[in-house]
Structure formats: structure tokens, C-alpha cells
Scaffold this motif. Structure first.
Motif, PDB file in Angstrom:
ATOM      1  N   GLN A  11       8.068  14.013  -4.918  1.00 31.33           N
ATOM      2  CA  GLN A  11       7.374  13.829  -3.643  1.00 31.33           C
ATOM      3  C   GLN A  11       7.730  12.438  -3.146  1.00 31.33           C
ATOM      4  OE1 GLN A  11       3.292  15.428  -4.962  1.00 31.33           O
ATOM      5  NE2 GLN A  11       3.089  15.125  -2.773  1.00 31.33           N
ATOM      6  N   MET A  12       8.140  12.365  -1.885  1.00 32.42           N
ATOM      7  CA  MET A  12       8.641  11.093  -1.374  1.00 32.42           C
ATOM      8  C   MET A  12       7.521  10.077  -1.207  1.00 32.42           C
ATOM      9  SD  MET A  12      11.422  12.336   1.341  1.00 32.42           S
ATOM     10  CE  MET A  12      12.385  13.804   1.086  1.00 32.42           C
ATOM     11  N   PRO A  13       7.815   8.839  -1.517  1.00 32.23           N
ATOM     12  CA  PRO A  13       6.786   7.808  -1.370  1.00 32.23           C
ATOM     13  C   PRO A  13       6.742   7.300   0.067  1.00 32.23           C
ATOM     14  CG  PRO A  13       8.749   6.818  -2.272  1.00 32.23           C
ATOM     15  CD  PRO A  13       9.063   8.279  -2.084  1.00 32.23           C
ATOM     16  N   LEU A  14       5.582   6.834   0.439  1.00 31.32           N
ATOM     17  CA  LEU A  14       5.445   6.120   1.703  1.00 31.32           C
ATOM     18  C   LEU A  14       4.963   4.730   1.343  1.00 31.32           C
ATOM     19  CD1 LEU A  14       5.212   5.800   4.751  1.00 31.32           C
ATOM     20  CD2 LEU A  14       2.895   6.663   4.581  1.00 31.32           C
ATOM     21  N   ILE A  15       5.702   3.724   1.794  1.00 32.38           N
ATOM     22  CA  ILE A  15       5.369   2.361   1.384  1.00 32.38           C
ATOM     23  C   ILE A  15       5.077   1.507   2.595  1.00 32.38           C
ATOM     24  CG2 ILE A  15       6.201   0.353   0.146  1.00 32.38           C
ATOM     25  CD1 ILE A  15       8.095   2.292  -1.336  1.00 32.38           C
ATOM     26  N   MET A  70      14.230   5.524  -7.094  1.00 33.76           N
ATOM     27  CA  MET A  70      13.069   5.262  -6.234  1.00 33.76           C
ATOM     28  C   MET A  70      12.240   4.091  -6.736  1.00 33.76           C
ATOM     29  SD  MET A  70      13.675   7.558  -4.095  1.00 33.76           S
ATOM     30  CE  MET A  70      12.243   7.501  -3.069  1.00 33.76           C
ATOM     31  N   GLY A  71      12.718   3.402  -7.735  1.00 37.92           N
ATOM     32  CA  GLY A  71      12.007   2.217  -8.214  1.00 37.92           C
ATOM     33  C   GLY A  71      10.641   2.519  -8.775  1.00 37.92           C
ATOM     34  N   GLY A  72      10.410   3.768  -9.226  1.00 37.10           N
ATOM     35  CA  GLY A  72       9.101   4.103  -9.761  1.00 37.10           C
ATOM     36  C   GLY A  72       8.136   4.604  -8.705  1.00 37.10           C
ATOM     37  N   TYR A  73       8.544   4.576  -7.430  1.00 34.22           N
ATOM     38  CA  TYR A  73       7.676   5.072  -6.365  1.00 34.22           C
ATOM     39  C   TYR A  73       7.970   6.542  -6.135  1.00 34.22           C
ATOM     40  CZ  TYR A  73       6.585   0.217  -5.435  1.00 34.22           C
ATOM     41  OH  TYR A  73       6.176  -1.082  -5.554  1.00 34.22           O
ATOM     42  N   GLY A  74       6.966   7.293  -5.695  1.00 35.59           N
ATOM     43  CA  GLY A  74       7.159   8.735  -5.565  1.00 35.59           C
ATOM     44  C   GLY A  74       6.615   9.419  -6.812  1.00 35.59           C
ATOM     45  N   ARG A  75       6.511  10.735  -6.768  1.00 36.21           N
ATOM     46  CA  ARG A  75       5.948  11.461  -7.902  1.00 36.21           C
ATOM     47  C   ARG A  75       6.882  12.616  -8.245  1.00 36.21           C
ATOM     48  NH1 ARG A  75      -0.034  12.739  -7.193  1.00 36.21           N
ATOM     49  NH2 ARG A  75       0.577  14.123  -5.508  1.00 36.21           N
ATOM     50  N   VAL A  77      -5.038   2.606   4.845  1.00 34.25           N
ATOM     51  CA  VAL A  77      -4.904   3.702   3.887  1.00 34.25           C
ATOM     52  C   VAL A  77      -3.640   4.476   4.189  1.00 34.25           C
ATOM     53  CG1 VAL A  77      -5.940   5.833   3.042  1.00 34.25           C
ATOM     54  CG2 VAL A  77      -7.409   3.912   3.667  1.00 34.25           C
ATOM     55  N   ALA A  78      -2.747   4.554   3.225  1.00 32.59           N
ATOM     56  CA  ALA A  78      -1.537   5.358   3.391  1.00 32.59           C
ATOM     57  C   ALA A  78      -1.880   6.783   2.989  1.00 32.59           C
ATOM     58  CB  ALA A  78      -0.413   4.815   2.524  1.00 32.59           C
ATOM     59  N   ARG A  79      -1.616   7.742   3.871  1.00 34.85           N
ATOM     60  CA  ARG A  79      -2.053   9.120   3.620  1.00 34.85           C
ATOM     61  C   ARG A  79      -0.893  10.061   3.426  1.00 34.85           C
ATOM     62  NH1 ARG A  79      -7.050  10.779   7.020  1.00 34.85           N
ATOM     63  NH2 ARG A  79      -5.599  12.410   7.653  1.00 34.85           N
ATOM     64  N   PRO A  80      -1.086  11.108   2.601  1.00 34.52           N
ATOM     65  CA  PRO A  80       0.007  12.049   2.345  1.00 34.52           C
ATOM     66  C   PRO A  80       0.471  12.791   3.596  1.00 34.52           C
ATOM     67  CG  PRO A  80      -1.791  12.381   0.786  1.00 34.52           C
ATOM     68  CD  PRO A  80      -2.281  11.411   1.791  1.00 34.52           C
ATOM     69  N   ASP A  81      -0.341  12.846   4.640  1.00 33.77           N
ATOM     70  CA  ASP A  81       0.099  13.563   5.835  1.00 33.77           C
ATOM     71  C   ASP A  81       0.805  12.638   6.819  1.00 33.77           C
ATOM     72  OD1 ASP A  81      -2.005  12.093   6.834  1.00 33.77           O
ATOM     73  OD2 ASP A  81      -2.988  13.769   7.817  1.00 33.77           O
ATOM     74  N   VAL A  97       0.871  -1.181   0.000  1.00 31.30           N
ATOM     75  CA  VAL A  97       0.000   0.000   0.000  1.00 31.30           C
ATOM     76  C   VAL A  97       0.903   1.225   0.000  1.00 31.30           C
ATOM     77  CG1 VAL A  97      -1.744   1.265   1.286  1.00 31.30           C
ATOM     78  CG2 VAL A  97      -1.750  -1.230   1.297  1.00 31.30           C
ATOM     79  N   THR A  98       0.687   2.105  -0.949  1.00 28.87           N
ATOM     80  CA  THR A  98       1.637   3.204  -1.080  1.00 28.87           C
ATOM     81  C   THR A  98       0.926   4.514  -1.381  1.00 28.87           C
ATOM     82  OG1 THR A  98       3.418   4.049  -2.458  1.00 28.87           O
ATOM     83  CG2 THR A  98       2.049   2.358  -3.410  1.00 28.87           C
ATOM     84  N   THR A  99       1.611   5.619  -1.073  1.00 31.32           N
ATOM     85  CA  THR A  99       1.119   6.939  -1.420  1.00 31.32           C
ATOM     86  C   THR A  99       2.322   7.852  -1.550  1.00 31.32           C
ATOM     87  OG1 THR A  99      -0.366   8.725  -0.747  1.00 31.32           O
ATOM     88  CG2 THR A  99       0.934   7.721   0.958  1.00 31.32           C
TER      89      THR A  99
END
Lengths: 306, 522
Positions: free
Chosen positions: B493-497, B318-323, B508-512, B275-277
């Protein structure tokens, strides 16, 4: 003996005082606990100043030092900046877990190293001995984290024999103890083998054989005591090191020991916990080395401490 | 010979004996226990286990801030407001709020809420909370987060006024991180006992905390939030990311927080969910225009921005994670995002041409400072950026900072010692607002990174107006300024995994960077 112990007590006090003083200075030079407490942002200067005052960090250095020494004398190291709990209490909470891990690792190392070292020494030209020395070299060269992660990968994830992380049951102790024991085991085997080889060539061993003593009596009664001094020294040194320095094992296995607590406290600039932690570890280290010195006297009655 | 083999056998059995006899006393040292509660009578209680890195210093909600402390704290306590999963502010302990004059926000409180010990939630608890948090003598971490609050005034049982030092449009959002404590209970037991036995209004009650090891919660039966789906929660501290992964695979934990990108394929194969955001935190290279370096010249700074391919960094590092960032610090999920600003296009030829024009045909050496291990792949990102810069002739030396040095850079200590290029991820979480990250560029900021009176004027207006539209326009304008002046190279933007066991739902992984446990089911 009493003189020895008294002199050791004095040494203990001197060493611990020296360590605490150096640590006190180093901590205050290395950085600011208040910014660490408030986080990476820009706190308002008033808040910073108020917190600094509340912890007595705005006082001149020598006054802080005198208060610190006064606290040490009563074993009061103040409160942890992060958790507001008694610093010494926090450290003492974690000591049993560290002791458990260290003792388990030591016992395992010693009980396995002795017979293997004997085999390696007495079967000198056999493939078994060469194999043992090779594995020993490997054990000493493998980094702790690699060994730990390998054990987790195979014994926990793949085979599911042990839990991967945590503490709380005997099964939880096995993998971390094995990982911590690895390097010491390798060192001990080599030390025992080399020590035995040297001793076994001596005249009195030949005499013992000639008198008809069996293999095991020769080894355990005659040879061992003469080569144990370097082994016991190593054990004493490693004990203190493993107690406070098992940070990597504690991090990988989430083992609640003092090493990791100390590392977290250093990063968070939690002075009081760092000071309490180092104090306790230093005391235990001096104690361990004193026991080693006492053991010398039993191993070799010729040694005296005049 | 036989004796030696016998000894080995004895040694191994001794080992088994040792491990058997050392009854598992480790990990059970002096836990701080809260009031116990009965669990569901049907079947065994559902226990949710979460592995995180970082530290959980206290059960007291004001002694720590941000993740991971907010994980147990938001479960046990509530604030006046909170954010939805999509980043809007919604009501929590306050049902509505409005500005009654430029420095007064009036909050109407929710009725029928009780604390875990039965005490009723009223305005007096809000006042007691604010009083406590504002007093710097309490040495609380959260005090520096409410800098603009002057005091709280009780209007009536269900209405409270928060007075600010100046007009503050952010105040309702700021209140979302101030967790409310019970006034009567706190005044009876005092701070020390409160932290040992905290009482809140949340969906979970405090069970026990062993600092550095684990934090346990148990479901509250009568919270206004409704009963959570699991009965108990145990948050374990597992510092090493690989170990968190392993613990998820063996089933020792159900959720593993913050995993590195290289372990995810393996995890997915073993059946776990990923689950990632993306977080409200953008990895950014700060490009210093003020120091006496080649970066003083705007063309050189533009060359730096054109030299780096941010999309490629997201893909490989980042392996495709993050934006990938759109040329600005705020992402589309941040208040103040400017949809007309785009990243400088990746154009190494143009970069070289700009350098030549500015008088550096052969490039120049420069230092790039980076923290290590503070964020996912931070050092690797810095190295990738240095690689791109080297390709156009700028010899960037990556200089790792240990945590203390990193704090110095962000707080503005030792300005002279710092490098002209600095990798940092200034937060716009948890308020998802441009105020904090853009404050670094005000000329009044101690770290002295930028000096633009026009920027200052517009930025200060965002802090003194209550007009939401004006704030947004100003933020958009100043972000465009930073873009035009090429003083920042926003990367991603850093990913949270999160790794989640396949039989767990509702995560739910949230941006905050909060993780709400109410809806998580097993």
C-alpha cells in the motif's frame, strides 16, 4: 528597412501558420483529451461520447482544422478543457512572469558576460583568464536543475537570504534568474572572449593603438562592434528558448511561467491551451529574431537585405 | 584592465537595480477574487501555507476530482456524507439515509445549514447539484463518477430521494464525493460566474485562485462545521518535491505534501514533523494469464509471485514507508479485505523449481511496463521487481510508459500492444471499497485481463445487492480467486508522506488522500 519589415511580417505569418498546423496534427495523433479529462479510470462510454461531441472532437479532421484556423484568425483558441476558461487568456496571464524571468536572466548574463569576456580576452595568459574559462566550462556543463537546487540549498535554506520558491517580490526573482542565466552566461563569455581575440589581432586595432586611443576606446569603440554579430545572434535565439523552455527553472522554483503551463497542458491533453501557448511563443520568437536582424544592420552597415 | 573591473562593478550594481526595479508583478496576474471577509481582529491573521504538486484547475467543485482538487473543495463545500479519519461513513449534510426500495435511497437533510452567501440549505440544492452533475453537456469531470445515479427527487424541504439505475449498495459512499452547490445562486449566476465565485457550506470561503500558482481560502464565520482554527489558507503549487522540502525548511510553507522518502531524515533533523499514512492504493503487478506468453501457465505465474520479496521492497525502495500487501489488492482498511489470504512466501528456489516443471529451466524474456512519476518510486519499484525476477531466470525488461500510454493501459485502449506484466496502483480510495479495483478483472472490462465466469458472477452480485454482508463475502471470495490463480502480485500500500512545521497541530494524513483543514492549528 520597410521592405525588410514587410518581408518579416510575411515570414511571421507563414512560420506561425506552419507551426500551428503541425501542432494541430501532432496533438490529435498523440492521444485523447477526453480520457485525460476524465481521469485514469474507465468512464462510461455515454459520458465520453457526450463530452467529445460538446468539444467538437467527433468531427472529421479537416472540419476541426478549418474551425481551428478560423479561431486563430480572431485569436480565439477556445476554452481550456481543464479549467473551462479562455485558453488564450490563460496563456497571456502567464506571459508577464515568463518575460520578467527571461529579461532579468538576459540582462544579468549580458552585463556580467561583457566585462568578464573582455578580461578573459585581454588578459589571455593570466591565471584570471584560465580561471574564467574553467568556470565557464563548468557553467555550461552543469545541469539546470542541479544549479537551481544548489542555489536553493545554500542561499535559501542554509543562509536564508532568499525565499526558496514562488514569485511576488524582487527577492523571489533572484534565484530563478540566476539559475536561468547560468548556461547563457557561460556561453556568452566564451563567445565574447573568442570573438574579441580574433578581432584584436586585426590591423585596424593596431592602427587605433598607434593613433593613441586608450584601452577602453579601443575595446568599446573599435573591437566590440566587429564581434557582436554572433553574440547578438545567440541572444536572439536564447531569448525565445528561455521564454518557452524554462520549464525546469519554473518547476524547481514554482515560478508561474508559460513553460510549465505548456507542459501541464500537454500532459493533460488540453489541446486549446497547448495551441494558444505555442502560438504566442512562436510569435514572440519570430519577433525576437526580427529585432536581431534589424540590429545586424546597425552593427554592420555593410549588411543589406536585398 | 581597471576599466574592465569597473565594468564588472557597474554590472553588479545594474543587476541589483534590475531586481529592485522589477516590482514583483509576477504571480499577481489577474487573480479571480471572491468576496472578501473580515479576519480576526486580535493580532495578525493566522495564515496556513501548504505546498503541493499537481494542478488545481478550478474553484468549481465538479470540475475536478480526487487529490489535489479535493483539498480546497472539501474545505469550501460539503457532501451528503463523508468519511471519518478511520474510514467509516458519517453524516455530513445528510443526517440519516436508508434504502426505501431497491433503487431508491432516501436522505434526511441536516437543518440549520446556510451557504456562505446566506442562502438556506434545502433539498432543492441537492436536486440542482445532481441535475448539474448528471448532464454530460456540462463537461464535468465528476459526471463519470456517478454513473449509477438516475435522478434526484425532492420529497420535502429536508428529504431527498436519490434514484439509482439498479440496486446500488455503494450509493451513500458515492455521495461523499458529490459536493453540494446552492440551487438559487447557481441558477442566478450560471456556470461561468459560479466557477469564478463559488459558494458552499464549508468551513472555508473562496478567496482567490491563480491557476497554476496558488489557491487561497479564508475562514467562514458561520459554517455548520464550526469555525476553523486558522484564518486563512494558501495552497501553493510547487511541482518539484525537493523544492517543497526546501520551502518547508525555509519556513515559506507550513505543510509540504507528498515528499519522497529520501529527504525525510534530513527534514526530521531540521525539526519538522513527518506525518504519514498508507493510502487506499496498492502497487500491484498485473500478471496477464490470457496472452500467448509463458505466463499462460499457472505454475509460471506462481513462480513470479514466489520470486519477489515484497517486504524487502518496502524496506529498501520505499525506505520502510508503506505497508506490504497481504496477497490481495485491498488492505485491512478496505471493504472486502480477506484476512485469510496471505502473500505468497518469498521462495526463489521454489520459483525456479516451478519454472523448470513448466518447461522453462532457463527462464525466458518478458516485458514489464511501468508508469514513471505517477506514484512515489514507481519506476524504482518496477526495477526492483525486475531484479528479483532476473534472479530466478526471468529476464524482465522494464519499459517506462509516459502518461498517455499509461492511461491507455488502464482504460483498455490498445489491448494488443500492452506488456504481459504491468505495474499499477488501482485505487480503492476514496470509497475504500473493492468495487473499482476488482472491476479490472471482470471479463466485461475493456482491458480484458482475466476471464473467469465464477468471478464475474460473484462480482456482479456485489453491484446488484444491498446486503452488506453478502458484498463483503463476495469480495473476499473473488480476492481469494485472484490469489489462487496468481494473476496479481500485490506489492504494498503506497505511503503518503507530509512534512509539517513543528508548530502546526491537527494535521491528519488519511488513507483516502484527503486533508481536512478544520482542525489544523498554528
Amino acid at each position: 528597412m520597410r521592405e525588410l519589415l514587410l518581408r518579416r511580417l510575411l515570414t511571421l505569418l507563414l512560420v506561425v501558420w506552419g507551426i500551428c498546423t503541425i501542432l494541430f496534427l501532432l496533438l490529435r495523433v498523440s492521444g485523447d483529451p477526453v480520457t485525460a479529462l476524465l481521469g485514469a479510470d474507465n468512464p462510461s462510454p455515454e459520458v465520453e461520447a457526450a463530452i467529445r461531441k460538446a468539444y467538437g472532437l467527433d468531427q472529421p479532421l479537416h472540419i476541426q482544422y478549418v474551425r481551428f484556423l478560423g479561431g486563430v484568425a480572431t485569436l480565439d483558441f477556445g476554452e481550456s478543457f481543464q479549467t473551462k476558461k479562455d485558453a488564450m487568456g490563460l496563456v497571456l496571464e502567464r506571459i508577464p512572469a515568463s518575460l520578467q524571468l527571461t529579461v532579468a536572466a538576459m540582462l544579468f548574463s549580458i552585463t556580467v558576460a561583457l566585462p568578464i569576456g573582455v578580461i578573459a580576452a585581454t588578459q589571455r595568459r593570466s591565471p584570471a583568464s584560465a580561471g574564467i574559462m574553467a568556470v565557464g566550462l563548468l557553467g555550461q556543463s552543469t545541469p539546470t536543475f542541479a544549479l537551481g537546487l544548489l542555489l536553493i540549498f545554500f542561499l535559501a535554506v542554509k543562509f536564508g537570504w532568499f525565499p526558496a520558491v514562488g514569485a511576488g517580490s524582487p527577492r523571489h526573482l533572484v534565484l530563478p534568474a540566476l539559475t536561468l542565466a547560468g548556461p547563457l552566461l557561460a556561453k556568452l563569455v566564451r563567445l565574447i572572449r573568442n570573438g574579441l581575440l580574433e578581432v584584436l589581432g586585426q590591423d585596424y586595432i593596431r592602427t587605433a593603438h598607434a593613433k593613441g586611443a586608450g584601452f577602453s576606446r579601443v575595446i568599446w569603440r573599435h573591437a566590440m562592434r566587429n564581434m557582436l554579430i554572433p553574440v547578438v545572434t545567440l541572444i536572439g535565439l536564447e531569448f525565445s528558448y528561455m521564454l518557452g523552455g524554462a520549464v525546469i527553472v519554473e518547476s524547481i522554483f514554482a515560478w508561474p511561467g508559460v513553460g510549465r503551463q505548456l507542459l501541464n497542458a500537454v500532459t493533460a491533453r488540453d489541446y486549446n491551451v497547448v495551441q494558444a501557448s505555442v502560438f504566442v511563443i512562436a510569435c514572440i520568437a519570430v519577433l525576437a529574431n526580427t529585432l536581431v536582424d534589424v540590429a545586424y544592420r546597425y552593427l554592420d552597415p555593410r549588411i543589406s537585405y536585398d | 584592465m581597471k576599466r574592465a573591473l569597473h565594468s564588472v562593478a557597474i554590472a553588479l550594481s545594474l543587476l541589483l537595480l534590475v531586481t529592485g526595479c522589477t516590482a514583483g508583478t509576477a504571480g499577481n496576474s489577474e487573480p479571480v477574487k471572491g468576496p472578501s471577509s473580515e479576519t480576526q481582529s486580535s493580532g495578525s491573521p493566522k495564515l496556513l501555507k501548504i505546498a503541493i504538486g499537481g494542478t488545481l484547475p478550478a474553484a468549481d467543485p465538479h470540475m475536478a476530482y480526487g487529490f489535489p482538487a479535493n483539498l480546497p473543495h472539501f474545505a469550501m463545500f460539503d457532501a451528503l456524507t463523508r468519511f471519518t479519519d478511520t474510514g467509516e461513513l458519517e453524516s455530513a449534510l445528510a443526517t440519516e439515509w436508508k434504502s426505501v426500495d431497491p433503487t431508491t435511497w432516501r436522505f434526511t437533510l441536516r437543518k440549520g445549514v446556510k451557504f456562505h452567501n446566506g442562502e438556506d440549505f434545502r433539498a432543492n440544492s441537492v436536486k440542482a447539484t445532481i441535475d448539474r452533475v448528471l448532464d454530460a453537456n456540462n463537461k464535468l469531470t465528476i459526471t463519470s463518477r456517478v454513473g449509477n445515479v438516475k435522478e434526484a427527487r425532492v420529497v420535502d424541504e429536508y428529504t431527498v430521494d436519490i434514484i439509482t439505475k439498479g440496486p446500488d449498495a455503494l450509493l451513500p459512499k458515492v455521495m461523499s464525493v458529490v459536493l453540494i452547490i446552492p440551487a438559487t445562486y447557481y441558477s442566478q449566476v450560471g456556470a461561468q460566474k459560479f466557477t469564478d465565485n463559488p459558494v458552499g457550506t464549508g468551513a472555508f470561503k473562496f478567496k482567490e485562485l491563480v491557476v497554476g500558482d496558488h489557491f487561497s481560502l479564508v475562514a467562514a464565520e458561520d459554517s455548520w462545521r464550526g469555525r476553523p482554527r486558522v484564518d486563512q489558507v494558501e495552497i501553493k503549487i510547487v511541482p518539484d518535491a525537493s523544492s517543497r522540502s526546501a520551502a518547508l525548511k525555509t519556513g515559506d510553507v507550513d505543510i509540504a505534501h507528498n515528499l519522497p522518502t529520501d529527504q525525510l531524515e534530513d527534514l526530521k533533523k531540521s525539526g519538522a514533523q513527518v506525518v504519514t499514512t498508507v493510502l487506499g492504493r496498492t502497487a500491484t503487478i498485473f500478471v496477464d494469464p490470457l496472452k500467448d506468453t509463458p505466463l499462460k501457465d499457472k505454475r509460471v505465474r506462481q513462480a513470479v509471485l514466489h520470486a519477489v520479496d515484497t517486504e524487502s521492497i518496502v524496506k529498501t525502495v520505499m525506505g520502510g514507508y508503506g505497508r506490504a500487501a497481504a496477497g490481495q489488492i485491498l488492505g485491512p482498511d478496505g471493504f472486502g479485505y480477506n484476512p485469510n489470504v496471505k502473500a505468497y512466501p518469498y521462495d526463489p528456489a521454489k520459483a525456479k523449481a516451478l519454472l523448470k516443471e513448466a518447461g522453462f529451466p532457463n527462464g525466458f524474456p518478458i516485458k514489464l511496463e511501468t508508469p514513471v512519476g505517477v506514484n512515489v518510486n514507481d519506476k524504482e519499484t518496477a526495477e526492483a521487481v525486475a531484479g528479483f525476477l532476473l534472479a530466478v531466470g526471468i529476464n524482465a525488461q522494464v519499459s517506462p510508459l509516459e502518461y498517455a500510454g499509461f492511461l491507455d493501459r488502464t482504460s483498455g485502449r490498445n489491448v494488443d500492444g500492452r506488456a504481459p506484466l504491468f505495474l499499477y496502483g488501482p485505487d480503492y480510495l476514496p470509497l475504500m471499497d473493492g468495487d473499482f479495483p476488482l472491476s479490472f478483472f471482470a471479463s466485461s472490462h475493456p482491458s480484458k485481463r482475466y476471464n473467469n465466469p465464477q468471478f464475474d458472477k460473484l462480482f456482479l452480485e456485489t453491484r446488484s445487492t444491498l446486503d452488506i454482508q453478502k458484498r463483503k463475502e463476495n469480495f473476499q471470495a473473488i480476492q481469494a480467486m485472484l490469489h489462487e490463480d496468481a494473476v496479481i502480485l500485490p506489492l504494498y500500500q503506497m505511503p503518503l508522506i507530509l512534512g509539517v512545521n513543528k508548530n502546526i497541530t491537527g494535521v491528519v494524513a488519511r488513507p483516502d488522500q484527503t486533508l481536512w483543514l478544520d482542525k489544523v492549528g498554528k
